[in-house]
Write a protein that holds these residues in place. Structure first.
Motif, PDB file in Angstrom:
ATOM      1  N   SER A 112      40.640  29.023  30.019  1.00 10.05           N
ATOM      2  CA  SER A 112      41.484  29.294  31.183  1.00 10.05           C
ATOM      3  C   SER A 112      40.859  28.762  32.470  1.00 10.05           C
ATOM      4  O   SER A 112      41.569  28.238  33.326  1.00 10.05           O
ATOM      5  N   ILE A 113      39.515  28.842  32.588  1.00  8.33           N
ATOM      6  CA  ILE A 113      38.962  28.299  33.835  1.00  8.33           C
ATOM      7  C   ILE A 113      39.066  26.780  33.855  1.00  8.33           C
ATOM      8  O   ILE A 113      39.173  26.185  34.919  1.00  8.33           O
ATOM      9  N   SER A 114      39.063  26.158  32.675  1.00  9.23           N
ATOM     10  CA  SER A 114      39.211  24.708  32.688  1.00  9.23           C
ATOM     11  C   SER A 114      40.622  24.324  33.137  1.00  9.23           C
ATOM     12  O   SER A 114      40.860  23.187  33.543  1.00  9.23           O
ATOM     13  N   ARG A 115      41.525  25.284  33.050  1.00 15.18           N
ATOM     14  CA  ARG A 115      42.875  25.030  33.596  1.00 15.18           C
ATOM     15  C   ARG A 115      42.982  25.610  35.022  1.00 15.18           C
ATOM     16  O   ARG A 115      44.085  25.766  35.541  1.00 15.18           O
ATOM     17  N   PHE A 116      41.856  25.945  35.612  1.00 15.15           N
ATOM     18  CA  PHE A 116      41.802  26.541  36.961  1.00 15.15           C
ATOM     19  C   PHE A 116      42.578  27.849  37.038  1.00 15.15           C
ATOM     20  O   PHE A 116      43.094  28.215  38.078  1.00 15.15           O
ATOM     21  N   ASP A 117      42.703  28.532  35.881  1.00 15.01           N
ATOM     22  CA  ASP A 117      43.383  29.827  35.875  1.00 15.01           C
ATOM     23  C   ASP A 117      42.296  30.889  35.877  1.00 15.01           C
ATOM     24  O   ASP A 117      41.591  31.073  34.883  1.00 15.01           O
ATOM     25  N   LEU A 118      42.145  31.570  37.013  1.00 17.56           N
ATOM     26  CA  LEU A 118      41.055  32.536  37.116  1.00 17.56           C
ATOM     27  C   LEU A 118      41.480  33.938  36.655  1.00 17.56           C
ATOM     28  O   LEU A 118      40.680  34.858  36.667  1.00 17.56           O
ATOM     29  N   GLY A 119      42.746  34.109  36.319  1.00 20.43           N
ATOM     30  CA  GLY A 119      43.190  35.391  35.800  1.00 20.43           C
ATOM     31  C   GLY A 119      43.546  36.398  36.880  1.00 20.43           C
ATOM     32  O   GLY A 119      43.680  36.061  38.054  1.00 20.43           O
ATOM     33  N   VAL A 120      43.679  37.658  36.451  1.00 20.32           N
ATOM     34  CA  VAL A 120      44.071  38.710  37.381  1.00 20.32           C
ATOM     35  C   VAL A 120      42.932  39.707  37.553  1.00 20.32           C
ATOM     36  O   VAL A 120      42.038  39.794  36.724  1.00 20.32           O
ATOM     37  N   SER A 121      43.002  40.441  38.644  1.00 25.12           N
ATOM     38  CA  SER A 121      42.021  41.485  38.861  1.00 25.12           C
ATOM     39  C   SER A 121      42.405  42.710  38.038  1.00 25.12           C
ATOM     40  O   SER A 121      43.540  43.141  38.054  1.00 25.12           O
ATOM     41  N   ARG A 132      47.311  41.716  41.397  1.00 25.63           N
ATOM     42  CA  ARG A 132      46.866  40.596  42.232  1.00 25.63           C
ATOM     43  C   ARG A 132      45.979  39.655  41.408  1.00 25.63           C
ATOM     44  O   ARG A 132      45.182  40.105  40.592  1.00 25.63           O
ATOM     45  N   THR A 133      46.122  38.349  41.651  1.00 25.01           N
ATOM     46  CA  THR A 133      45.316  37.415  40.872  1.00 25.01           C
ATOM     47  C   THR A 133      43.969  37.218  41.570  1.00 25.01           C
ATOM     48  O   THR A 133      43.831  37.460  42.771  1.00 25.01           O
ATOM     49  N   VAL A 134      43.002  36.780  40.792  1.00 28.45           N
ATOM     50  CA  VAL A 134      41.664  36.544  41.327  1.00 28.45           C
ATOM     51  C   VAL A 134      41.716  35.489  42.427  1.00 28.45           C
ATOM     52  O   VAL A 134      41.083  35.614  43.476  1.00 28.45           O
ATOM     53  N   LEU A 135      42.525  34.450  42.173  1.00 27.94           N
ATOM     54  CA  LEU A 135      42.624  33.366  43.150  1.00 27.94           C
ATOM     55  C   LEU A 135      43.133  33.884  44.493  1.00 27.94           C
ATOM     56  O   LEU A 135      42.617  33.506  45.549  1.00 27.94           O
ATOM     57  N   GLU A 136      44.124  34.784  44.421  1.00 28.83           N
ATOM     58  CA  GLU A 136      44.650  35.362  45.666  1.00 28.83           C
ATOM     59  C   GLU A 136      43.554  36.103  46.426  1.00 28.83           C
ATOM     60  O   GLU A 136      43.394  35.925  47.633  1.00 28.83           O
ATOM     61  N   LEU A 137      42.805  36.928  45.678  1.00 30.40           N
ATOM     62  CA  LEU A 137      41.730  37.697  46.318  1.00 30.40           C
ATOM     63  C   LEU A 137      40.727  36.780  46.989  1.00 30.40           C
ATOM     64  O   LEU A 137      40.292  37.010  48.110  1.00 30.40           O
ATOM     65  N   ILE A 138      40.371  35.708  46.262  1.00 36.29           N
ATOM     66  CA  ILE A 138      39.385  34.774  46.812  1.00 36.29           C
ATOM     67  C   ILE A 138      39.949  34.075  48.043  1.00 36.29           C
ATOM     68  O   ILE A 138      39.293  33.983  49.084  1.00 36.29           O
ATOM     69  N   MET A 139      41.186  33.611  47.910  1.00 39.67           N
ATOM     70  CA  MET A 139      41.772  32.852  49.012  1.00 39.67           C
ATOM     71  C   MET A 139      41.946  33.703  50.271  1.00 39.67           C
ATOM     72  O   MET A 139      41.831  33.196  51.386  1.00 39.67           O
ATOM     73  N   SER A 183      33.200  47.891  40.228  1.00 42.79           N
ATOM     74  CA  SER A 183      34.263  48.383  39.350  1.00 42.79           C
ATOM     75  C   SER A 183      34.342  47.603  38.043  1.00 42.79           C
ATOM     76  O   SER A 183      35.355  47.685  37.343  1.00 42.79           O
ATOM     77  N   ASN A 184      33.299  46.842  37.727  1.00 47.89           N
ATOM     78  CA  ASN A 184      33.304  46.028  36.504  1.00 47.89           C
ATOM     79  C   ASN A 184      34.536  45.147  36.386  1.00 47.89           C
ATOM     80  O   ASN A 184      35.072  44.952  35.310  1.00 47.89           O
ATOM     81  N   ASP A 185      34.960  44.632  37.533  1.00 47.94           N
ATOM     82  CA  ASP A 185      36.154  43.805  37.530  1.00 47.94           C
ATOM     83  C   ASP A 185      35.740  42.381  37.148  1.00 47.94           C
ATOM     84  O   ASP A 185      35.614  41.487  37.981  1.00 47.94           O
ATOM     85  N   PHE A 186      35.497  42.215  35.814  1.00 48.39           N
ATOM     86  CA  PHE A 186      34.888  40.980  35.299  1.00 48.39           C
ATOM     87  C   PHE A 186      35.483  39.708  35.890  1.00 48.39           C
ATOM     88  O   PHE A 186      34.788  38.842  36.373  1.00 48.39           O
ATOM     89  N   LEU A 187      36.792  39.605  35.789  1.00 47.18           N
ATOM     90  CA  LEU A 187      37.415  38.331  36.140  1.00 47.18           C
ATOM     91  C   LEU A 187      37.205  37.985  37.617  1.00 47.18           C
ATOM     92  O   LEU A 187      37.098  36.823  37.967  1.00 47.18           O
ATOM     93  N   VAL A 188      37.150  39.017  38.454  1.00 46.52           N
ATOM     94  CA  VAL A 188      36.905  38.744  39.872  1.00 46.52           C
ATOM     95  C   VAL A 188      35.461  38.259  40.055  1.00 46.52           C
ATOM     96  O   VAL A 188      35.202  37.292  40.780  1.00 46.52           O
ATOM     97  N   ILE A 189      34.526  38.936  39.361  1.00 46.30           N
ATOM     98  CA  ILE A 189      33.131  38.485  39.428  1.00 46.30           C
ATOM     99  C   ILE A 189      33.052  37.026  38.997  1.00 46.30           C
ATOM    100  O   ILE A 189      32.472  36.178  39.679  1.00 46.30           O
ATOM    101  N   TYR A 190      33.663  36.746  37.815  1.00 43.66           N
ATOM    102  CA  TYR A 190      33.624  35.372  37.301  1.00 43.66           C
ATOM    103  C   TYR A 190      34.198  34.409  38.329  1.00 43.66           C
ATOM    104  O   TYR A 190      33.637  33.356  38.603  1.00 43.66           O
ATOM    105  N   GLY A 191      35.325  34.787  38.877  1.00 42.65           N
ATOM    106  CA  GLY A 191      36.017  33.896  39.813  1.00 42.65           C
ATOM    107  C   GLY A 191      35.173  33.589  41.026  1.00 42.65           C
ATOM    108  O   GLY A 191      35.005  32.422  41.388  1.00 42.65           O
ATOM    109  N   VAL A 192      34.620  34.640  41.619  1.00 39.67           N
ATOM    110  CA  VAL A 192      33.831  34.436  42.840  1.00 39.67           C
ATOM    111  C   VAL A 192      32.592  33.596  42.546  1.00 39.67           C
ATOM    112  O   VAL A 192      32.305  32.609  43.233  1.00 39.67           O
TER     113      VAL A 192
END
Lengths: 321, 332
Positions: free
Chosen positions: B80-89, B95-102, B294-303
């Motif tokens: 999924s990251i190779s497709r630039f899909d960072l997933g959801v929080s 909310r998606t990880v990308l939204e949070l980051i942006m 909060s062990n929000d894995f995907l957000v950690i990964y994304g950031v």
């Protein structure tokens, strides 16, 4: 012939924690245009200090304490800081010792020539400045393409010649070359010396060549000055100096040169050069001198002119005079 | 040149892969389940505790793929990251990880970029002057307070500034990205001014702590460079002090510092976490901090992925810029 360089009673001291070290203790020297002088002596005898003092570039804790350096009628010691900046390179130029590192590694050779000219005359057009730089490069046998090159793209000899080109940009009256060949191999040394010889003839400058290499000196200079503890001990024509040195120190120095007749014999000079902080009284060379007399230990020998235009500081000759 | 670019791009991809792999496994060591944690906090704070909690947790786990074997989760994640899909929080779903980051990234980038660049410029200038023997003595002593301040940890620096300048002297706001109660409106100058006003203390905290580092290393570099033959020869040429300082001395002394700048930009994320938490700024450091709690894995990964890409890209960029600064390494 009117002298182009006159040094009168030049004195430089370094103030250290251990006391005052007299690096240059009353040096007198006169050179006419086109004349070439070799300056020899042991390390610490004041050769480089003299070069720096003439450029007025002695840094603290060193201080120029007196004397005059008259170039082309102007006493450099009386100039303001700003005028002295202009006098460097245009009246008196310096060919550096460490040619390997004397060029800025990150800018082109051309830029380093242009900034030198611009610092001295703001009026010239860029095209004119470029033309002068390229002429200078050609006069030291470098192709004008060197203008666009960086220092690391040049060989050692080319770097040294680029430095010479920079030094002659403004046709100075006096050129000081401080061991210009010390980092080069013998073949390149010869090329560099020939280059200096040619450009100095072109612009008619007087040259002071500082060095240890007596062989190179003998081929190049007209006169040789032997320095010891900040004083000129003997000044003679190059022929007189090598065939008939008068001062015992000069004699010892010439004798220490190796030659084919006494192969394997190594003639040094006994003892060590004295520390400048505590110079021996009288003649500073007396503790090492083979012809030492009683008055050498107490009285400083006066500067004496003897026949052949030679100048000596030794009691052996002052008595005869 | 093209070969070099391809080599660097491959290097970039390798670094990103390595970083994302490491960061994938580290939070998993804790064995905590983010969904369960989320409901646990809800239960504590609001007494919300439905009877079929286990069913809900299980269904969320299935939804997020958290019930799959770890290795399968890893390959899913890589694809999924190779497709630039960072997933959801997990924590702020949907909310998606990308939204949070942006949302948070601009806050961080502006503050950190400005302070890092300012600190680089000020620090290097002070250091260069401190080592320049011909600079006036009073100017050279400017470096000393910054060198001293450099020893103060960033956390303490923030607290000290907040206490003295914000609380005692009331010269600056005590925190937040803008005054409370103000509705963000980027077209209004008063709002923008309000934002800048709130960035001053955190900016100062970052600046005061980092200028000294540059000053120290630059001073060391400067001492070496001023003894170089080309600096002496420049003086023999009759150049003025300013030209020698700028073109011969500073220009050369700055070379290693430029590499240092690229490295420092990587380190700023760490400062961001500390400073943003301290000053209540909605930047990426805060997002990462909250995600780790909060062990929000995907957000950690994304950031982390974002930061890795940013830093690795900067490094590669630096490698292409450096030859412009130093002609000696223009090899190809």
């Amino acid at each position: 012939m009117t002298p182009v360089l006159q040094i009168k009673n030049l004195q430089v001291s370094y103030y250290t924690d251990a006391g005052r070290a007299r690096a240059l203790d009353g040096v007198d020297l006169t050179l006419t245009a086109g004349e070439k002088l070799g300056l020899v002596g042991e390390s610490g005898s004041g050769k480089s200090t003299m070069a720096l003092a003439m450029m007025r570039m002695i840094k603290p804790p060193g201080r120029i304490e007196g004397g005059q350096v008259i170039v082309d009628g102007t006493d450099l010691m009386t100039l303001s800081e700003q005028t002295m900046l202009k006098a460097r390179l245009s009246k008196i130029a310096y060919i550096p010792q460490g040619a390997m590192n004397s060029l800025n590694p990150v800018t082109r050779i051309g830029a380093q020539m242009v900034d030198a000219i611009k610092a001295h005359d703001e009026g010239s057009s860029r095209a004119d400045i470029d033309r002068r730089c390229k002429l200078a490069l050609e006069s030291v046998d470098l192709s004008s393409s060197v203008f666009k090159m960086y220092a690391h793209e040049l060989s050692g000899g080319m770097k040294q010649r680029a430095c010479i080109a920079i030094s002659i940009l403004l046709k100075p009256k006096v050129i000081i070359a401080d061991e210009p060949t010390s980092a080069l191999d013998v073949v390149t040394q010869r090329q560099v010396m020939e280059t200096i010889d040619r450009v100095q003839k072109q612009i008619g400058a007087a040259v002071i060549l500082i060095g240890h290499d007596m062989g190179l000196m003998a081929q190049f200079v007209d006169k040789v000055a032997v320095m010891y503890t900040g004083r000129i001990m003997e000044l003679s024509s190059v022929r007189d100096m090598f065939t008939d040195p008068k001062h015992p120190y000069a004699q010892a120095l010439i004798r220490s040169l190796p030659n084919l007749e006494n192969k394997g014999v190594f003639n040094g000079i006994p003892g060590m050069a004295p520390a400048l902080l505590q110079l021996p009284g009288g003649c500073a060379f007396h503790p090492r001198c083979s012809k030492v007399m009683e008055n050498c230990k107490t009285q400083r020998p006066p500067s004496t002119n003897i026949s052949g235009g030679r100048i000596l500081e030794c009691h052996l000759y002052s008595e005869k005079a | 040149m093209i070969k070099l670019i391809i080599r660097r791009l491959l290097f970039l991809i390798t670094v990103i892969w390595a970083a994302s792999t490491i960061v994938f496994f580290i939070p998993r060591i804790s064995q905590k389940n983010p969904v369960r944690e989320r409901f646990a906090t809800l239960a504590i704070s609001g007494g919300f505790s439905p009877k079929d909690l286990e069913v809900i947790i299980a269904s969320y786990n299935t939804k997020f793929g958290l019930d799959k074997p770890l290795f399968e989760q890893y390959t899913d994640y890589l694809s999924s990251i190779s497709r630039f899909d960072l997933g959801v929080s997990y924590n702020k779903y949907p909310r998606t990880v990308l939204e949070l980051i942006m949302d948070s990234l601009p806050w961080t980038i502006v503050l950190l970029l400005v302070t890092t660049v300012l600190s680089f410029v000020i620090g290097n200038l002070l250091g260069a002057i401190a080592a320049w023997p011909r600079a006036p003595r009073w100017l050279r002593t400017f470096a000393t307070p910054f060198i001293l301040l450099q020893g103060v940890p960033p956390v303490l620096m923030g607290v000290l500034l907040l206490f003295f300048i914000g609380f005692k002297l009331k010269l600056a706001p005590l925190g937040g990205a803008y005054s409370t109660g103000v509705i963000p409106d980027w077209s209004s100058l008063t709002f923008i001014w309000d934002v800048v006003w709130h960035q001053i203390l955190p900016g100062l905290a970052l600046l005061l702590g980092s200028v000294g580092g540059w000053t120290l290393s630059m001073r060391g570099m400067g001492i070496t460079i001023q003894g170089e033959d080309y600096v002496n020869f420049a003086e023999h040429k009759g150049l003025g002090g300013y030209t020698i300082f700028k073109d011969y001395y500073l220009r050369n002394a700055l070379l290693p510092q430029a590499t240092g700048l690229a490295l420092a930009l990587g380190g700023v994320v760490v400062s961001a976490i500390v400073i943003e938490s301290q000053f209540g700024l909605p930047g990426i450091g805060r997002v990462l901090d909250a995600a780790i709690r909060s062990n929000d894995f995907l957000v950690i990964y994304g950031v982390v992925l974002f930061v890795t890409i940013a830093v690795a890209t900067l490094m590669v960029l630096m490698e292409f810029i450096y030859p412009l600064l130093d002609p000696r390494i223009r090899n190809e």
